[in-house]
Design a protein around this motif. Structure first.
Motif, PDB file in Angstrom:
ATOM      1  N   UNK A  81      45.187  48.549 -11.687  1.00 25.46           N
ATOM      2  CA  UNK A  81      45.863  49.786 -11.436  1.00 25.46           C
ATOM      3  C   UNK A  81      47.431  49.777 -11.046  1.00 25.46           C
ATOM      4  N   UNK A  82      47.991  48.308 -10.386  1.00 23.13           N
ATOM      5  CA  UNK A  82      49.037  48.305 -10.383  1.00 23.13           C
ATOM      6  C   UNK A  82      50.238  48.275 -11.324  1.00 23.13           C
ATOM      7  N   UNK A  83      49.918  47.999 -12.713  1.00 20.63           N
ATOM      8  CA  UNK A  83      50.649  48.128 -13.935  1.00 20.63           C
ATOM      9  C   UNK A  83      50.468  49.524 -14.428  1.00 20.63           C
ATOM     10  N   UNK A  84      49.648  50.372 -14.097  1.00 12.25           N
ATOM     11  CA  UNK A  84      49.526  51.766 -14.630  1.00 12.25           C
ATOM     12  C   UNK A  84      50.420  52.977 -14.098  1.00 12.25           C
ATOM     13  N   UNK A  85      51.016  53.678 -14.929  1.00  6.64           N
ATOM     14  CA  UNK A  85      51.675  54.969 -14.524  1.00  6.64           C
ATOM     15  C   UNK A  85      51.101  56.196 -15.270  1.00  6.64           C
ATOM     16  N   UNK A  86      51.172  57.320 -14.725  1.00  6.07           N
ATOM     17  CA  UNK A  86      50.766  58.490 -15.362  1.00  6.07           C
ATOM     18  C   UNK A  86      51.344  59.681 -14.768  1.00  6.07           C
ATOM     19  N   UNK A  87      51.557  60.543 -15.682  1.00  8.78           N
ATOM     20  CA  UNK A  87      52.389  61.785 -15.506  1.00  8.78           C
ATOM     21  C   UNK A  87      51.652  62.891 -16.243  1.00  8.78           C
ATOM     22  N   UNK A  88      51.106  64.092 -15.538  1.00  9.07           N
ATOM     23  CA  UNK A  88      50.430  65.006 -16.077  1.00  9.07           C
ATOM     24  C   UNK A  88      51.003  66.400 -15.991  1.00  9.07           C
ATOM     25  N   UNK A  89      51.418  67.124 -16.893  1.00 10.56           N
ATOM     26  CA  UNK A  89      52.124  68.495 -16.753  1.00 10.56           C
ATOM     27  C   UNK A  89      51.504  69.636 -17.488  1.00 10.56           C
ATOM     28  N   UNK A  90      51.132  70.509 -16.642  1.00 13.76           N
ATOM     29  CA  UNK A  90      50.315  71.944 -17.242  1.00 13.76           C
ATOM     30  C   UNK A  90      51.781  72.536 -17.863  1.00 13.76           C
ATOM     31  N   UNK A  91      51.983  72.485 -19.085  1.00 18.20           N
ATOM     32  CA  UNK A  91      53.302  73.125 -19.560  1.00 18.20           C
ATOM     33  C   UNK A  91      53.353  74.773 -19.166  1.00 18.20           C
ATOM     34  N   UNK A  92      52.275  75.136 -19.473  1.00 14.45           N
ATOM     35  CA  UNK A  92      52.203  76.581 -19.377  1.00 14.45           C
ATOM     36  C   UNK A  92      52.741  77.338 -17.822  1.00 14.45           C
ATOM     37  N   UNK A  93      52.407  76.582 -16.930  1.00 17.62           N
ATOM     38  CA  UNK A  93      52.429  76.662 -15.413  1.00 17.62           C
ATOM     39  C   UNK A  93      53.589  75.953 -14.755  1.00 17.62           C
ATOM     40  N   UNK A  94      53.904  74.912 -15.183  1.00 12.86           N
ATOM     41  CA  UNK A  94      55.017  74.035 -14.777  1.00 12.86           C
ATOM     42  C   UNK A  94      54.130  73.036 -13.457  1.00 12.86           C
ATOM     43  N   UNK A  95      52.944  73.189 -13.551  1.00 12.57           N
ATOM     44  CA  UNK A  95      52.309  72.271 -12.474  1.00 12.57           C
ATOM     45  C   UNK A  95      52.380  70.799 -13.012  1.00 12.57           C
ATOM     46  N   UNK A  96      52.368  69.708 -12.082  1.00 17.27           N
ATOM     47  CA  UNK A  96      52.260  68.632 -12.334  1.00 17.27           C
ATOM     48  C   UNK A  96      51.605  67.851 -11.251  1.00 17.27           C
ATOM     49  N   UNK A  97      51.064  66.377 -11.868  1.00 20.41           N
ATOM     50  CA  UNK A  97      50.894  65.477 -11.108  1.00 20.41           C
ATOM     51  C   UNK A  97      51.163  64.162 -11.489  1.00 20.41           C
ATOM     52  N   UNK A  98      50.778  63.098 -10.692  1.00 16.70           N
ATOM     53  CA  UNK A  98      50.921  61.675 -11.354  1.00 16.70           C
ATOM     54  C   UNK A  98      50.561  60.662 -10.513  1.00 16.70           C
ATOM     55  N   UNK A  99      50.498  59.454 -10.988  1.00 13.23           N
ATOM     56  CA  UNK A  99      50.238  58.105 -10.457  1.00 13.23           C
ATOM     57  C   UNK A  99      51.390  57.128 -10.649  1.00 13.23           C
ATOM     58  N   UNK A 100      52.037  56.535  -9.760  1.00  8.35           N
ATOM     59  CA  UNK A 100      53.087  55.685  -9.703  1.00  8.35           C
ATOM     60  C   UNK A 100      54.193  56.187 -11.096  1.00  8.35           C
ATOM     61  N   UNK A 101      54.148  57.637 -11.080  1.00  6.80           N
ATOM     62  CA  UNK A 101      55.107  58.055 -11.913  1.00  6.80           C
ATOM     63  C   UNK A 101      56.628  57.871 -11.983  1.00  6.80           C
ATOM     64  N   UNK A 102      57.044  57.256 -10.713  1.00 10.00           N
ATOM     65  CA  UNK A 102      58.514  57.067 -10.571  1.00 10.00           C
ATOM     66  C   UNK A 102      58.737  55.476 -10.681  1.00 10.00           C
ATOM     67  N   UNK A 103      57.716  55.018 -11.180  1.00  8.89           N
ATOM     68  CA  UNK A 103      57.948  53.472 -11.203  1.00  8.89           C
ATOM     69  C   UNK A 103      58.578  52.965 -12.616  1.00  8.89           C
ATOM     70  N   UNK A 104      59.713  52.457 -12.952  1.00  6.07           N
ATOM     71  CA  UNK A 104      60.191  52.224 -14.113  1.00  6.07           C
ATOM     72  C   UNK A 104      59.417  51.156 -14.772  1.00  6.07           C
ATOM     73  N   UNK A 105      59.159  51.455 -16.019  1.00  4.79           N
ATOM     74  CA  UNK A 105      58.342  50.418 -16.529  1.00  4.79           C
ATOM     75  C   UNK A 105      58.852  50.202 -18.154  1.00  4.79           C
ATOM     76  N   UNK A 106      58.617  48.864 -18.761  1.00  2.03           N
ATOM     77  CA  UNK A 106      58.967  48.744 -20.106  1.00  2.03           C
ATOM     78  C   UNK A 106      58.429  49.833 -21.156  1.00  2.03           C
ATOM     79  N   UNK A 107      59.016  50.837 -21.643  1.00  3.98           N
ATOM     80  CA  UNK A 107      58.373  51.799 -22.272  1.00  3.98           C
ATOM     81  C   UNK A 107      58.035  51.399 -23.901  1.00  3.98           C
ATOM     82  N   UNK A 108      58.178  50.199 -24.312  1.00  2.00           N
ATOM     83  CA  UNK A 108      57.996  49.716 -25.821  1.00  2.00           C
ATOM     84  C   UNK A 108      58.815  51.006 -26.720  1.00  2.00           C
ATOM     85  N   UNK A 109      57.899  51.139 -27.837  1.00  2.00           N
ATOM     86  CA  UNK A 109      58.629  52.120 -28.880  1.00  2.00           C
ATOM     87  C   UNK A 109      58.633  53.363 -28.223  1.00  2.00           C
ATOM     88  N   UNK A 110      58.126  54.013 -27.324  1.00  2.00           N
ATOM     89  CA  UNK A 110      58.431  55.325 -26.526  1.00  2.00           C
ATOM     90  C   UNK A 110      59.952  55.471 -26.539  1.00  2.00           C
TER      91      UNK A 110
END
Length: 426
Positions: free
Chosen positions: A140-169
């Motif tokens: 779980x430590x190297x995992x980051x997740x962000x989820x956004x309901x685009x239609x409502x602007x609601x959001x949630x996440x897990x370690x979503x402010x931890x900067x990580x290597x994005x590869x080709x993203x």
């Protein structure tokens, strides 16, 4: 008899010196196998030019001829970056800046992040994703997740402010800077970039991405540079960081190329590319899952990244065909943006899917937007797994995507009022 011999000897020395200079000048500009300090090599306009071209497939446009073999000093001018061999072979266009735009730097049109609202309901979905990864034996430590309901602007996440290597993203970020320059009138012809953007985004081609990075930052991969030259070179390359940091993408780093780059003889960072990594402290690209989700939201949902027209074009590049006939083709290309990623498990659903994925031996990452055919559900999901465990797992991203899809569509099927969609405030 002494004087004639002396003169003959002097002429012989001059001839050998001239030939030696010509031979050394024939070395390729993109030969960076050594970290030794050096400047851009110059090809003399002579028979060595043919040797230069044959050996490296470098176009004439990057050759700088010497006026004569006796010229003591040469004035260097800015040279266009070398193109990938496939671009030369296919006669792809060479983009050029408009006069007076050689050093133009642009700014992102959005200077503040969207005003998202945290949702406990979405947080439960994210927590289920984390539990799923743990149940599969993934850390779980190297995992980051962000989820956004685009239609409502609601959001949630897990370690979503931890900067990580994005590869080709990271290539989506470079595309955004490029389109900002295009909209600002920096380039003569937007269509000149079309084949390079297609390979960078559709095929995740590193060489096309390298060429675009060189173009948007007016830099090129070079041998190791001395302090003052490197300072200037680094400042130009890091304009892509300033572009996003000034818009609220705090501490983001998107200034490093992705490797290998065989057309530059760079299987790994060397020369100036190694310098900017600042070994031994190591400063690779760093992006948070929240930042990647924000960019996808601004490009494909709000369509406010750079401009509405530019966003529509960028979102078009990010669209993926989930029909198995499209992505199961083994001859598609080396990198498959669907198999092993978030789109794979949605191939039998009626959804519109936009994404940019990245994969290395040590990471798996993806930013995506999913919209159902009935338009009841639209959400952005970003997942970064910075560990060989995620890199080696071909099932975890499809399983995560399927779980989120089921939860989000079931949630939107409830007959209850939702908050109105949020927009950016400038």
């Amino acid at each position: 008899m002494t004087i004639p011999f002396v003169l003959a000897g002097a002429l012989m020395i001059k001839y050998v010196t001239t030939q030696s200079a010509r031979t050394s000048a024939a070395q390729p500009l993109n030969s960076l196998n050594s970290d030794a300090s050096g400047s851009i090599l110059i090809a003399a306009k002579s028979s060595t030019q043919q040797l230069f071209q044959t050996g490296t497939n470098v176009p004439n446009s990057i050759l700088l001829p010497a006026r004569s073999s006796t010229q003591k000093t040469l004035k260097l001018r800015t040279l266009p970056p070398p193109r990938p061999n496939w671009a030369i072979a296919k006669g792809m266009p060479i983009p050029s800046r408009l006069p007076g735009k050689e050093n133009t730097q642009v700014a992102y049109n959005l200077d503040t992040p969207p005003d998202f609202k945290h949702s406990q309901e979405l947080q439960k979905i994210v927590n289920q994703v984390v539990s799923l990864a743990a149940a599969k034996g993934l850390p779980k430590k190297p995992l980051s997740i962000t989820l956004i309901d685009a239609k409502t602007g609601e959001t949630a996440g897990y370690q979503q402010d931890t900067a990580r290597y994005p590869a080709s993203v990271v290539k989506t970020f470079w595309m955004t800077v490029l389109y900002s320059q295009i909209e600002s009138g920096v380039w003569k012809n937007e269509k000149d970039f079309t084949p390079y953007i297609a390979k960078m985004i559709k095929e995740s081609d590193n060489e096309a991405a390298s060429y675009i990075v060189d173009q948007i930052t007016t830099t090129r991969s070079q041998p190791r540079l001395k302090s003052e030259k490197f300072k200037n070179w680094k400042d130009k390359r890091e304009q892509v960081n300033r572009f996003f940091r000034d818009a609220g993408y705090k501490r983001i780093n998107v200034s490093q190329k992705t490797f290998p780059l065989y057309y530059l003889n760079l299987p790994e960072p060397r020369g100036s590319e190694s310098q900017i990594l600042a070994k031994p402290s190591w400063n690779p690209n760093r992006v948070t899952s929240r930042q990647a989700a924000r960019l996808m939201y601004e490009i494909c949902y709000l369509k406010t990244a750079v401009s509405q027209e530019a966003s529509q074009k960028m979102c078009g590049w990010l669209e993926r065909d989930l029909n198995p006939k499209a992505w199961q083709d083994p001859d598609l290309y080396a990198f498959n943006p669907v198999r092993g990623f978030l789109g794979q498990s949605l191939s039998k659903t009626n959804v519109s899917f936009h994404s940019k994925a990245g994969w290395t031996s040590r990471s798996r990452a993806e930013m995506a937007m999913v919209s159902t055919g009935d338009e009841k559900t639209t959400y952005v999901l970003t997942v970064f797994g910075h560990s060989p465990a995620y890199s080696n797992s071909v099932d975890i991203f499809p399983q995560i995507s399927r779980l989120v899809y089921k939860r989000m569509t079931a949630r939107d099927a409830k007959p209850e009022l939702k908050p109105i969609a949020l927009s950016n405030s400038n």
